[in-house]
Structure formats: C-alpha cells, structure tokens
Enzyme design. Sequence first.
Site, PDB file in Angstrom:
ATOM      1  N   ASP A 181       0.798  -1.217   0.039  1.00  0.00           N
ATOM      2  CA  ASP A 181      -0.012  -0.092   0.036  1.00  0.00           C
ATOM      3  C   ASP A 181       0.873   1.203   0.021  1.00  0.00           C
ATOM      4  OD1 ASP A 181       0.960  -0.469   2.740  1.00  0.00           O
ATOM      5  OD2 ASP A 181      -0.698   0.816   3.336  1.00  0.00           O
ATOM      6  N   HIS A 494       1.660  -8.865  -3.559  1.00  0.00           N
ATOM      7  CA  HIS A 494       0.730  -7.866  -3.301  1.00  0.00           C
ATOM      8  C   HIS A 494       1.394  -6.539  -3.113  1.00  0.00           C
ATOM      9  CE1 HIS A 494      -3.391  -6.822  -2.063  1.00  0.00           C
ATOM     10  NE2 HIS A 494      -2.683  -5.644  -1.199  1.00  0.00           N
ATOM     11  N   ASP A 536       1.279 -17.379  -4.047  1.00  0.00           N
ATOM     12  CA  ASP A 536       2.068 -16.384  -5.106  1.00  0.00           C
ATOM     13  C   ASP A 536       0.816 -15.571  -6.202  1.00  0.00           C
ATOM     14  OD1 ASP A 536       3.853 -14.636  -6.254  1.00  0.00           O
ATOM     15  OD2 ASP A 536       4.407 -16.326  -7.588  1.00  0.00           O
ATOM     16  N   GLU A 545       2.153 -10.176   0.627  1.00  0.00           N
ATOM     17  CA  GLU A 545       2.547  -8.674   0.399  1.00  0.00           C
ATOM     18  C   GLU A 545       4.058  -8.485   0.773  1.00  0.00           C
ATOM     19  OE1 GLU A 545      -0.197  -6.244   2.673  1.00  0.00           O
ATOM     20  OE2 GLU A 545       0.682  -4.488   1.684  1.00  0.00           O
TER      21      GLU A 545
HETATM   22  O1  G3I Z   1      -1.509 -10.140  18.796  1.00  0.00           O
HETATM   23  C1  G3I Z   1      -2.102 -11.379  18.431  1.00  0.00           C
HETATM   24  C2  G3I Z   1      -1.776 -12.470  19.364  1.00  0.00           C
HETATM   25  O2  G3I Z   1      -2.089 -12.094  20.518  1.00  0.00           O
HETATM   26  C3  G3I Z   1      -2.324 -13.787  18.677  1.00  0.00           C
HETATM   27  O3  G3I Z   1      -1.639 -14.685  19.478  1.00  0.00           O
HETATM   28  C4  G3I Z   1      -2.044 -14.054  17.251  1.00  0.00           C
HETATM   29  C5  G3I Z   1      -2.470 -15.251  16.637  1.00  0.00           C
HETATM   30  O4  G3I Z   1      -2.443 -15.001  15.187  1.00  0.00           O
HETATM   31  O5  G3I Z   1      -2.330 -12.889  16.435  1.00  0.00           O
HETATM   32  C6  G3I Z   1      -1.905 -11.619  17.120  1.00  0.00           C
HETATM   33  O6  G3I Z   1      -2.339 -10.665  16.054  1.00  0.00           O
HETATM   34  C7  G3I Z   1      -1.889 -10.395  14.951  1.00  0.00           C
HETATM   35  C8  G3I Z   1      -1.288  -9.165  14.697  1.00  0.00           C
HETATM   36  O7  G3I Z   1      -0.862  -9.001  13.361  1.00  0.00           O
HETATM   37  C9  G3I Z   1      -0.166  -8.969  15.569  1.00  0.00           C
HETATM   38  O8  G3I Z   1       1.060  -9.644  15.152  1.00  0.00           O
HETATM   39  C10 G3I Z   1      -3.269 -10.910  13.827  1.00  0.00           C
HETATM   40  O9  G3I Z   1      -3.514 -12.019  13.737  1.00  0.00           O
HETATM   41  C11 G3I Z   1      -2.549 -10.457  12.584  1.00  0.00           C
HETATM   42  O10 G3I Z   1      -3.718 -10.540  11.637  1.00  0.00           O
HETATM   43  C12 G3I Z   1      -2.064  -8.984  12.561  1.00  0.00           C
HETATM   44  O11 G3I Z   1      -1.605  -8.845  11.145  1.00  0.00           O
HETATM   45  C13 G3I Z   1      -1.027  -7.521  10.868  1.00  0.00           C
HETATM   46  C14 G3I Z   1      -1.628  -7.031   9.661  1.00  0.00           C
HETATM   47  O12 G3I Z   1      -1.121  -5.820   9.215  1.00  0.00           O
HETATM   48  C15 G3I Z   1      -3.419  -6.868   9.921  1.00  0.00           C
HETATM   49  O13 G3I Z   1      -3.597  -5.888  10.623  1.00  0.00           O
HETATM   50  C16 G3I Z   1       0.536  -7.621  10.545  1.00  0.00           C
HETATM   51  O14 G3I Z   1       1.141  -7.934  11.725  1.00  0.00           O
HETATM   52  C17 G3I Z   1       1.012  -6.419  10.039  1.00  0.00           C
HETATM   53  O15 G3I Z   1       2.495  -6.659   9.575  1.00  0.00           O
HETATM   54  C18 G3I Z   1       0.254  -6.014   8.835  1.00  0.00           C
HETATM   55  O16 G3I Z   1       0.474  -4.527   8.311  1.00  0.00           O
HETATM   56  C19 G3I Z   1       0.170  -4.172   7.053  1.00  0.00           C
HETATM   57  C20 G3I Z   1      -0.294  -2.721   7.452  1.00  0.00           C
HETATM   58  O17 G3I Z   1      -1.460  -2.803   8.338  1.00  0.00           O
HETATM   59  C21 G3I Z   1      -0.498  -2.098   6.028  1.00  0.00           C
HETATM   60  N1  G3I Z   1       0.363  -2.070   5.191  1.00  0.00           N
HETATM   61  C22 G3I Z   1       0.788  -3.396   4.849  1.00  0.00           C
HETATM   62  C23 G3I Z   1       1.266  -3.972   6.147  1.00  0.00           C
HETATM   63  C24 G3I Z   1       1.517  -5.551   5.817  1.00  0.00           C
HETATM   64  O18 G3I Z   1       0.494  -6.411   5.475  1.00  0.00           O
HETATM   65  O1  9MR Z   2      -3.878  -3.886   0.007  1.00  0.00           O
HETATM   66  C1  9MR Z   2      -3.993  -3.784   1.514  1.00  0.00           C
HETATM   67  C2  9MR Z   2      -2.623  -4.437   2.265  1.00  0.00           C
HETATM   68  O2  9MR Z   2      -1.775  -3.361   1.992  1.00  0.00           O
HETATM   69  C3  9MR Z   2      -3.195  -4.728   3.660  1.00  0.00           C
HETATM   70  O3  9MR Z   2      -1.976  -5.125   4.338  1.00  0.00           O
HETATM   71  C4  9MR Z   2      -4.073  -5.441   3.715  1.00  0.00           C
HETATM   72  C5  9MR Z   2      -4.629  -5.602   5.242  1.00  0.00           C
HETATM   73  O4  9MR Z   2      -4.808  -4.412   5.935  1.00  0.00           O
HETATM   74  O5  9MR Z   2      -5.425  -4.912   3.279  1.00  0.00           O
HETATM   75  C6  9MR Z   2      -5.136  -4.645   1.915  1.00  0.00           C
HETATM   76  O6  9MR Z   2      -6.387  -4.057   1.299  1.00  0.00           O
HETATM   77  C7  9MR Z   2      -7.571  -5.000   1.275  1.00  0.00           C
HETATM   78  C8  9MR Z   2      -8.432  -4.644   2.181  1.00  0.00           C
HETATM   79  O7  9MR Z   2      -8.035  -4.807   3.381  1.00  0.00           O
HETATM   80  C9  9MR Z   2      -9.969  -5.582   1.810  1.00  0.00           C
HETATM   81  N1  9MR Z   2     -10.177  -5.221   0.341  1.00  0.00           N
HETATM   82  C10 9MR Z   2      -9.169  -5.731  -0.396  1.00  0.00           C
HETATM   83  C11 9MR Z   2      -8.018  -4.944  -0.445  1.00  0.00           C
HETATM   84  C12 9MR Z   2      -6.703  -5.862  -1.392  1.00  0.00           C
HETATM   85  O8  9MR Z   2      -7.047  -5.554  -2.221  1.00  0.00           O
END
Ligand code: G3I
Ligand code: 9MR
Length: 567
Positions: A181, A494, A536, A545
Amino acid sequence: MKIRITIFLITNFLISTTSIYAQGDIKLNQIGFYPDAPKIAILPDGATGIFRVVDISTDEPAYEAETNEPKFWDLSGETVSIADFSDFTTPGRYRIEHESAGHSFDFAIRDEILIDLSKASIKAFYFNRASTELIEEHAGRWARPMGHPDEVVYIHESAATEERPEGYEFSSPKGWYDAGDYNKYAVNSGISTYTLLAAFEHFPEYYRNLDLNIPESGDKVPDLLDEIRWNLDWLITTQDPHDGGVYHKITTKDFAGMVMPHEATADRFAVMKSTGGTLNFAAVMATAARVYNEYDPGFAGEALEAAEFAWTWAVQNPEVYYEQPSDIQTGAYGNRKLEDEFDWAAAELYITTRIDDYWNARDFDQINVGIPSWSYVRPLAWVSLAHHRNNLTDAADLNLIEEIIMGQGNELLEEYDRSPYAITMGRYGRSDFVWGSNGVIGNHSLMLILAYRLSGVKDYLDAALANMDYLLGRNATGYSFVTGFGSKPPKGIHHRQSAADGIEDPVPGFVAGGPQAGQQDGCEYPADLPATTFLDDWCSYSTNEVTINWNAPLVYLTGALEVFKNQ
Ligand code: G3I
Ligand code: 9MR
C-alpha cells in the site's frame, strides 16, 4: 561400451520421466553457497540413501553421500531428510539428484554469493520511495512517474489541536511507502528504519563502499545512509512542532486500488498522535543522531532534539493508544502494550546521550527478551546496548546485556538443532508463522548474528545462514521468497506498483510476507498448514505482500553474511 552408455542414458531418462517428483522437489537455497560454508538440501517423502551433487557443465556426479534419518515436521505435515554436502567446496554450478526424490534447481558454489541480493534488498526501499520520480538510470525497467508529493496533507479530526485544527495543511513529503500500500506509518517506520541504521552501525566498512546506484550515489555519504535519510526526512515532519507528539500515520482514508503511485491521488491525512508512534520516532531519531553525526552533524543535532522532544511527550502521555477512526480503513499498527517501546526509546537515548536518567527511567532487568517485531521492540534496545556495550556508563549492567543476547541465541540454536529443515522457525509452534513470517525468520537471524558477534561461536552464524537458505528456497513451499532471485521467486506479490505497471516481473529485491495459516484475505490456498499456507498471487495480502519491516532484516542478514563469509 556404447550400448552400456545408451542403456544407462535410457534408464536415467526413465527415472526422471517416471518420477512423480519435479525439478525443485529437492529443496535448497536456489542461489547457492559460499565454498566453505555449510550446505544442505532437503529431500521430500522420507527419501533416504545416496544423493549426488551433479556438475551442470559435465552432467557427472561430483560428490555423493548419504542423507540423514528422515524427520516429521508437524508445521508442514512432511517427513523430510537432510542431504549435507558441506564437505564439497569446489566452485561451479550444480544440482542435487536422488534416485527416487528427483532433483533440485541448479545452484552455484562461489564467493560473494549474496552481494547482489544484499544490494537489491536495500534497493527495494528506493523503489518504494514516495514523492519522487524513479528514472531509468536507477530503476531500469521499473522506472515510474512521481507519486504522492505529500506537500499538502490535512490534519485529521483525530489529530486536531488548537494550533493545528482539523483540515490544517502541512507538508510531509518523502518517506517510503510502507508496503504494497502507499501509506506511511510511524510505528512500522520505527523498526524498519532502525534495522537499516543498525546494519550500518554494525558493519560500517561493508556499507561505506556499497554502491546502490541511487540518485545520491557518488556523494560523500554512504548510499545506505542516503537511502535511510529519505525516510528520516519524512519522519521528522510527522512530529507536531508545538508539543513533540508524533502522528501515527500519513494516509488516505481507504486503501488505493491496484494503480501506480501517481494514479493514487486521494487526499492524505495526518491521523491521531499516539504514544506508540511517538516512542518509535524517539528511538529512531536517537539512533540516527549517532549514525549521522560523522556525515551531517547539523542533522544529527536536529534528530536528537526531536527524539528528546518526542520522549518528553510520551512520558507525559503514556497511554494514548491508537484507535482507528471510523472513517479511516488503512493499516492500524495498533498496540496497547507499550512497555517495550518505552524501553527501546530510553535505551537509544541513553546510548546516544550517555545520560543515566534514561537508563534509570526503566527497569532494565528482563532476561527473556524475545524476537523483535513491529509490535514488540524491546529486543532492539538490547541489540543497541550489546553493540555499544564497551561505551556505556557505569549505570549499565554489561553481564545482563550479554546474558540476554546469548540466551536468545541459545534458544534459537536449540530449535535449529531440532528442526527437520535445520532452521530456527517453530520454537513456539505456530506462533513463529504469523503474518509476515519471513520477517520473523529475518529477525531470528539478526539476533543470531549478534550472538555470533558477542561469542565468536560459529554455530550462531551457521544458523543464520541456514535461515537465509530457508528464505531462498529451502522451505516447505519451494519458493525462493525474494522477488527476482532464485529459480522460483514470487511473481504475484501484493505490491501495487508491481501489479499495476504492466511489467511481468515484479519489482526486485522484496521478500514476500511468507507462509502463515490465517488466510485473512479469503483467497484459495493450495495448502493450509502454518509452514505451507502461501499463495503467489495478488489476492494473498496475508502471505504475499511485501513490507519495509520484513525487508529490513533481510538487508541486515545479507550484509552480515557477506561480512562474515570467510569466518
Ligand atoms: O496479537 C495477536 C496475538 O495475541 C495472537 O496470538 C496472534 C494469533 O494469530 O495474533 C496476533 O495478532 C496478529 C497481529 O498482526 C499482531 O502480530 C493478527 O492475527 C494479524 O492479523 C496481524 O497482522 C498484521 C496485519 O497488518 C493486519 O493488521 C500484521 O502484523 C502487519 O504486519 C500488517 O501490516 C500491514 C499494514 O497494516 C498496512 N500495510 C501493509 C502491512 C503488511 O501487510
Ligand atoms: O492492500 C491492502 C494491504 O496493503 C493490507 O496489508 C491489507 C490488510 O490491511 O489490506 C489490503 O487491502 C485489502 C482490504 O483490506 C480489503 N479489500 C481488498 C484490499 C486488497 O485488494
């Protein structure tokens, strides 16, 4: 004789065509190995017996040995054996063959095997620069127009103050896009920028001479520091000059579609100041103050002042947890446990200023510090303390610092010894395989490198190298996880630019997030175990991503391995 050769060739042909195994079923680092380093491949389905290292130029076996006893790995559901050919050191190009298990992709044995990857992993940050055009001279096929000038961003309602009310305009250009993103997040910038600064701080000789072919190449500053500066110049704009607090993110309200940066033109907002964002800022700026002092003392002074200002705000506002406003849908990087952020910022300020008050502000007595991640930064404090251990005041406990780093290194080594793939993933079962598991293994490796530097014991370095092999193909998915590197790299990451630019190959040098079983994106996966759930495809933002905080440990690891390759 002729007849015997023909029969041999026919039998060989039959073996390879009737085998249910394909090229790549024997898994290994798809780039290759340093001549004197440990070298292993993984054989599938309980295969045992003799394996051969075949020279590509002659098609003749150059080495053969027996596999070890197969072991079952519950996280991938496989029974695999290890083919160890560390004794074989002759430079060249080879593949591994086994009578029933098929063969591997071709790989090389040579010196400097990781140098191109080391450069590309940093160059990926350049490719994610906001507010600038990427020209062909530096970006090659991936040249693109400027996106997100960010000369005007608006204060979001959640960040409004008397001096900067809702809708107030200010300038917040540059920085790296976080990931696939196009938004910029203070929290995730924290660990990412720090890890690159640490790479430079720990291995200055190596990085001083590394030419990255970026616009600043050729100036007096090492290219890695030029690249990091692009993000620091942005980060410093996210501090409110009136109180020292830092905006949690500069973002659009929703994620952009699958478009190029210059086509993603929605308004950008500074959203809510947070304690987490502010402490990440303080830690990074305090680190930057040390690292840039030699090259740009003016900036170093400014960075330290900004760090101290941020620290003061955080101490006065210790529980301003990020809450996603209802009109904002982009990444949250929310975190309600900030003791570790306080520790980290205090440690960096202590190291840079040598003022004991920062050390005394925290209880630095933890033993099991764990592995760094965006939401858990305590280990970074110890990484810095360990690196600077000979230059601290009497307040610091040097034995504790050593105990902590070595304790972590030993815990990882235990898993490495136990692991059917001879890697450090799986210590706590599934919990190593979270969103961004390839960042987890990268950070395991960073801790291992530190344990090696402190002890000189090569096992820690070997385990870090093994983890590198995992990232480049010795894993249950069979992918080399880095775009543009290896025989089977990800093609459908992604990453908006890669998906929208009309070029078949994605932007190179990015490590994909990696396997984890959550399937939060609802895509259809070919497998569903923690170490095998990987797709992939653009659809898979939960495994495919790319993000600055997963690339940063790859930078650290590849650089460290190049530095230590002859040890
Ligand atoms: O904290 C809980 C933990 O208590 C539990 O045991 C575990 C079980 O799966 O989950 C933990 O939470 C996770 C959290 O990350 C903390 O690590 C969630 O399941 C997991 O869904 C969450 O994922 C994050 C994701 O965003 C969705 O919010 C990733 O760490 C984080 O790297 C990712 O970051 C995104 C940004 O929001 C937007 N830009 C892209 C980036 C990478 O995808
Ligand atoms: O593209 C987004 C990615 O960068 C984020 O890590 C992810 C989780 O927050 O979300 C992706 O965006 C998706 C959105 O959450 C739901 N609709 C589809 C989007 C991707 O095509």
